[in-house]
Design an enzyme around this catalytic site. Structure first.
Site, short mmCIF file in Angstrom:
data_model
loop_
_atom_site.label_atom_id
_atom_site.label_comp_id
_atom_site.label_asym_id
_atom_site.label_seq_id
_atom_site.Cartn_x
_atom_site.Cartn_y
_atom_site.Cartn_z
N GLU C 34 0.85 -1.19 0.00
CA GLU C 34 0.00 0.00 0.00
C GLU C 34 0.89 1.25 0.00
O GLU C 34 1.77 1.38 0.85
CB GLU C 34 -0.91 0.00 1.23
CG GLU C 34 -1.65 1.29 1.49
CD GLU C 34 -2.43 1.80 0.27
OE1 GLU C 34 -3.18 1.02 -0.35
OE2 GLU C 34 -2.27 2.99 -0.09
N SER C 48 -20.37 5.92 0.09
CA SER C 48 -21.60 5.97 0.88
C SER C 48 -21.72 4.85 1.90
O SER C 48 -22.61 4.87 2.72
CB SER C 48 -22.82 5.91 -0.04
OG SER C 48 -22.69 6.81 -1.10
N HIS C 52 -25.24 -2.69 -1.67
CA HIS C 52 -26.21 -2.48 -2.74
C HIS C 52 -27.06 -3.71 -3.04
O HIS C 52 -26.58 -4.84 -2.94
CB HIS C 52 -25.50 -2.05 -4.03
CG HIS C 52 -25.12 -0.61 -4.03
ND1 HIS C 52 -26.05 0.40 -3.99
CD2 HIS C 52 -23.91 -0.01 -4.05
CE1 HIS C 52 -25.43 1.57 -3.99
NE2 HIS C 52 -24.13 1.35 -4.03
N SER C 344 -18.48 1.75 -7.99
CA SER C 344 -19.69 1.15 -7.44
C SER C 344 -20.22 0.09 -8.40
O SER C 344 -20.29 0.33 -9.59
CB SER C 344 -20.73 2.26 -7.24
OG SER C 344 -21.84 1.76 -6.55
N CYS C 406 -12.76 12.02 22.85
CA CYS C 406 -13.60 12.66 21.84
C CYS C 406 -14.95 12.96 22.45
O CYS C 406 -15.71 12.04 22.79
CB CYS C 406 -13.78 11.75 20.62
SG CYS C 406 -15.06 12.31 19.47
#
Lengths: 123, 417, 491
Positions: C34, C48, C52, C344, C406
């Protein structure tokens, strides 16, 4: 000669207009109190500021102690004082009012602590 | 069975900043014995320890203290009065039944309390909230976070800075950064006037020859991994960027001083009614919210400019909470207070009539020789005149008992000349 | 450094990590490279997060087949990997009678692809499920779901690592040569040798492919911008809400997606851009997203926007073409498997893509299944989501759970420490953000950043100038407060 300035004596921040010649103030307009008058004279001939900053701490519960000059100092030397303070490291504990640097550049202005710093791991 | 630790108290003060400290001290002095302050940081004083500049305490102490010094006065008093406090305690939730859940390294606590004072302060508006276009590199900071890093953590954020927002926080940071050796290339302000005090313009910008660009805004951030420059653009009367007049300023840091938002997530969890004008709770002159026994003060109630007024307001909240805890009889008849033309908000939102009171007001626009009128329906009850008003400066108005005795409503309005 | 493996996977996005994890089931040496500082740094974290249904893809296409397969594989996989998800369902809404025809067409395509439970409901029925929505009809798909894609990618990578896959971050491939019966891969961190190469380099897959002489592929980078709404808005929708797809190639239209944490995503936009690195957000698209959101849900409160971000899709369909091209998953030359154009439903399809690619590899090299493959990655504890009793118990077991770092998401110090201890040695603010959610809330790092900086200093000895936002070129600071003046003095 004329100089425009904003008085920093209090939050009102009056806009002052100062007429002066040589070493004397001829007229000050725009001030709402005596502080403004005094400020105008100083500002024209010998501008001064209170400096607030930080100084490194050794073995403290915080790495920095906040400091201030105990009275206004020459505005022209602010950066000189900042450079000087960059080299200072003060040992914990520190109390509010402790003198960090006395008589800076041989003036009667000192840099004092404005925060309490405990020794590390004390709290 | 690892259940949480339950404690019964009379008063929980959420937040150990200037508001929480003053409120707790006031509550104790007014008779509350069993109280505790819950503070999420590992220090008391809230935002004050990082506000190392002076100018605090002019009203109360008649001397210009630095933030840490002002805070220490109240921390000392707190310790003298032996008021308990918890550091590193994060309130997770306040239920409508006044259970306060706190997470701390010492355990998960549930305080069952009679009264609560909400003193959580405020947070800063972020880049994401105003959708500044461009890349998302390192080097974009809000002013308060920068102040924390520089003054408390001994971390310097950058060398070449552009500041968006000319409120006092932005101006103070312009000076601070310059003093520590960074170059502040410009302070950019979208409005045609600055919100900061004139003396801060002098001692933070003019002193250091930092340009103030009014009627400008930042329209894009550049730099893939670290800020490399920002595009600024003049704006028209509608605050929209004027095309074709953009300019790039090379820098490695963008500092945002674009507004404060009262923190009220906990107020919501306990059912307190909020005001859209202030972002904080709706209160009466005792600073009591719509939930009986829950009070609010300081920046959590409305964003303040002067910490002395935070203290004074918090002291009243402490008094109010003490009255509640001690079971003092409570007056019910209330008059709703409204903001009319030219007024952004008025606090408190409801008052007792037939009592002396002090109102906190912010106007919508700057003005000179302005009269603020108070109406009961159509009838003008009283007026107050001001040489100079500005949205950035909170106005305190005292109304006498005699003025409010017979009213059924109250509306503040800027009178047309 | 020089290293030899059976398979070398280039690109640790969700597909690369899924393939690595699948390969980890076999007694072979697998290496995953990577170029960024952390896994899932590209579009895998900027989408998103949708599982699907498979409504949009032509029957028989790889997209259709792998999307449905992947979706069916997902629940079991998510359970094994400790990744939360919710089958929240999806509504494609029709505001006109003409759009009803589009719904019927989508339903047919979906059913043809094997999707179950698709129904067209009336506007009245829709109102019962989504009180804030107004429409004439909606195509309801109950099988669609949401999950955090960045967490899924990290989980796949961690499980792969745990089962013997070697993962090298900050390792960029510079060139590839065929040697003997395999490949020699030169990188910024040394040379790697492998018998089989899998090119899952996403936005750079065409460049990797070109390194071996297969330079016919052309990518058309297509940027998608999003806006995120505060969790205060979570009541507005409970399922995904899509308009009928606009008549533009391969674009789903501005839609609203709830996230598993309670935020709402508005977007994505779709804009063909010149440079694949151009992941800016723009004024124009933000405006369009707001309009698109308002169009679907007029009551959307804009003062609840907390952030905008974007990511770039690897499209192989040129802008002028109407229908979106299919995935390219191809062994163009022996033992070099190219995956190009993995947009997608790449995320949903990833487990199925992994199975397919591994199948292709099996035909090339002998592989024996491991008997000791551990499919389980323990779910990371989220203090903020635990019950009060669980929280009490956590703090008792470790006080670091009680220190909240946080304030928006109630992330504890222990979670931050665990994130910084991640096996990829990604010690950056982003590494913490994507593992714990610290910094994703409404104050966007206002409270947690100074605290995380302190943790890096005190617990890890990282000086300020070495603290990174994301990759090695993103320093957050220039040094200590006194550093600039100290430097000046010595100069």
């Amino acid at each position: 000669m004329k100089k425009e300035m904003i008085c920093i004596g209090c939050p009102l921040g009056c806009s002052l207009s100062v007429e002066y010649g040589g070493k004397t103030i001829q007229q000050v307009t725009g001030n709402r109190c005596k502080v403004g008058l005094e400020y105008a004279e100083k500002e024209v001939f010998n501008p001064e500021r209170i400096l607030t900053t930080t100084v490194r701490v050794k073995n403290g519960h915080l790495p920095l102690v906040s400091v201030r000059t105990n009275k206004p100092m020459s505005k022209n030397r602010l950066f000189d004082v900042m450079n000087l303070l960059a080299k200072v490291e003060v040992e914990a504990p520190v109390k509010i009012g402790d003198k960090i640097v006395s008589n800076i550049f041989n003036t009667d202005v000192s840099v004092v602590a404005t925060k309490n710093i405990l020794k590390k791991h004390q709290n | 069975m690892n259940e949480f630790t339950s404690r019964d108290v009379d008063l929980v003060v959420i937040g150990g900043g200037p508001a929480g400290l003053a409120a707790a001290i006031s509550a104790k002095k007014n008779g509350v014995q069993d109280l505790v302050i819950i503070e999420r940081n590992n220090w008391l004083g809230g935002i004050l320890p990082q506000c190392i500049h002076d100018g605090f305490g002019l009203e109360i102490f008649q001397e210009p203290l630095t933030g840490p010094e002002y805070a220490q006065r109240y921390v000392d008093e707190l310790k003298t009065l032996e008021i308990p406090y918890m550091l590193n305690g994060m309130v997770l939730e306040v239920t409508p039944e006044k259970e306060v859940f706190v997470a701390s390294p010492r355990g998960l606590f549930c305080f069952h309390t009679k009264a609560i004072i909400l003193a959580m302060g405020c947070r800063e508006r972020t880049r994401g909230q105003i959708c500044i276009p461009g890349t998302r590199p390192a080097g974009v900071y809000t002013a308060g976070v920068t102040q924390n890093l520089i003054n408390l953590k001994n971390v310097m954020v950058g060398k070449d800075v552009v500041i968006l927002g000319s409120g006092d926080i932005g101006l103070i940071m312009a000076r601070r950064l310059t003093l520590e050796g960074a170059k502040v290339h410009a302070v950019v302000e979208i409005l045609s006037h600055t919100n900061g005090l004139p003396r801060n313009i002098q001692q933070c910008l003019i002193d250091y020859e930092i340009p103030l660009l009014l009627s400008h805004t930042v329209t894009e951030i550049h730099g893939q991994n670290r800020v490399e420059s920002v595009t600024i653009s003049p704006v028209n009367e509608n605050l929209e960027p004027i095309k074709g007049k953009e300019k790039r300023i090379t820098c490695d840091t963008l500092l945002l001083s674009i507004g404060l938002i009262p923190e009220n997530e906990l107020s919501k969890t306990c059912g307190v009614e909020l005001s859209s004008a202030t972002g904080g709770a709706m209160v009466n002159e005792n600073l009591e919210t719509s939930v009986s026994g829950v009070f609010a003060c300081g920046n959590a109630l409305h964003v303040h400019d002067v910490v002395d007024f935070v203290t004074l307001e918090a002291e009243r909240a402490g008094e109010g909470a003490a009255e509640y805890v001690l079971g003092k009889p409570r007056k019910v008849e209330r008059v709703r207070v409204e903001a009319g033309d030219g007024i952004r908000y008025v606090l408190p939102n409801n008052i007792l009539r037939d009592a002396d009171l002090e109102l906190s007001i912010r106007v919508t626009c700057p003005g000179e020789d302005v009269s603020i009128g108070f109406f009961d329906g159509e009838e003008l009850v009283t007026t107050r005149k001001f040489r100079k008003v500005h949205p950035a400066q909170m106005i305190k108005i005292k109304l006498k008992r005699s003025e409010t005795r017979a009213i059924s409503t109250l509306k503040a309005e800027v009178l047309q000349k | 450094m020089s290293c030899k493996s059976d398979v070398l996977v280039i690109g640790a996005g969700v597909i690369g990590c899924a393939i690595a994890r699948e390969l980890a089931k076999f007694k072979i040496e697998t290496v995953l490279l990577e170029k960024e500082t952390d896994v899932g740094s590209g579009v895998s974290k900027g989408n998103s997060g949708v599982l699907h249904t498979g409504l949009y893809y032509p029957k028989g296409s790889l997209k259709a087949k792998l999307c449905v397969e992947g979706r069916l594989m997902f629940p079991e996989l998510a359970k094994q990997l400790g990744v939360p998800y919710r089958l929240c369902g999806k509504q494609v809404i029709a505001r006109t009678e003409e759009e009803l025809e589009d719904l019927e067409r989508l339903k047919a395509v979906g059913e043809g692809n094997g999707a179950q439970g698709l129904t067209i409901i009336s506007g009245k029925e829709l109102k019962k499920r989504e009180p804030h929505l107004d429409a004439l009809y909606a195509l309801h798909s109950p099988v669609a779901g949401i999950f955090p894609p960045y967490l899924f990618t990290i989980a796949l990578a961690e499980n792969a690592l745990n089962n013997g896959v070697k993962i090298h971050v900050n390792t960029e491939v510079l060139n590839i040569k065929q040697v003997n019966s395999g490949y020699k891969v030169k990188t910024t961190q040394g040379v790697f040798y492998a018998d089989v190469i899998v090119n899952s380099a996403g936005l750079y897959a065409d460049r990797i492919s070109a390194m071996i002489g297969l330079d016919d592929y052309k990518l058309y980078p297509c940027r998608g911008e999003y806006l995120i709404l505060d969790k205060n808005c979570s009541d507005l929708i409970s399922s995904m809400v899509y308009p009928v797809p606009p008549k533009v190639a391969g674009v789903l239209g501005v839609h609203l997606t709830p996230t598993i944490d309670g935020n709402i995503l508005i977007g994505p936009s779709a804009e063909f851009i010149n440079s694949r690195e151009d992941s800016r957000t723009t004024k124009e698209k933000v405006q369009q997203l707001i309009e698109g959101a308002r169009d679907l849900l007029p009551s959307i409160p804009l003062n609840q926007i907390i952030y905008g971000f974007s990511a770039v899709r690897s499209k192989i369909t040129p802008p002028e073409e109407q229908t979106s091209r299919d995935f390219i998953i191809r062994e163009d030359i022996a033992n070099f498997i190219n995956m190009i154009g993995m947009e997608s439903p790449g995320l949903t399809a990833s487990p199925a893509i992994a199975k397919l690619v591994v199948q292709m590899i099996k035909e090339r090299i002998d592989v024996e299944e491991k008997t000791d493959f551990d499919p389980v990655r323990k779910r990371t504890i989220s203090f903020g989501e635990a019950s009060r009793a669980e929280q009490a118990s956590l703090i008792k077991s470790d006080p670091a759970y009680g220190e909240i770092v946080c304030r928006c998401e109630h992330v504890s110090k222990r979670e931050v420490l665990d994130a910084l201890d991640n096996p990829f040695s990604a010690k950056s603010i982003s590494a913490v953000k994507y593992r714990t959610r610290a910094g994703m809330g409404r104050c966007h790092g206002g409270f947690c950043l100074p605290k995380i900086v302190e943790i890096l200093k005190e617990d890890y000895g990282v000086p300020p100038e070495e603290i990174k936002l994301k990759n090695l070129d993103s320093p957050l600071f220039v040094g200590t407060t006194k550093g600039l003046r100290e430097k000046e003095e010595s100069e």
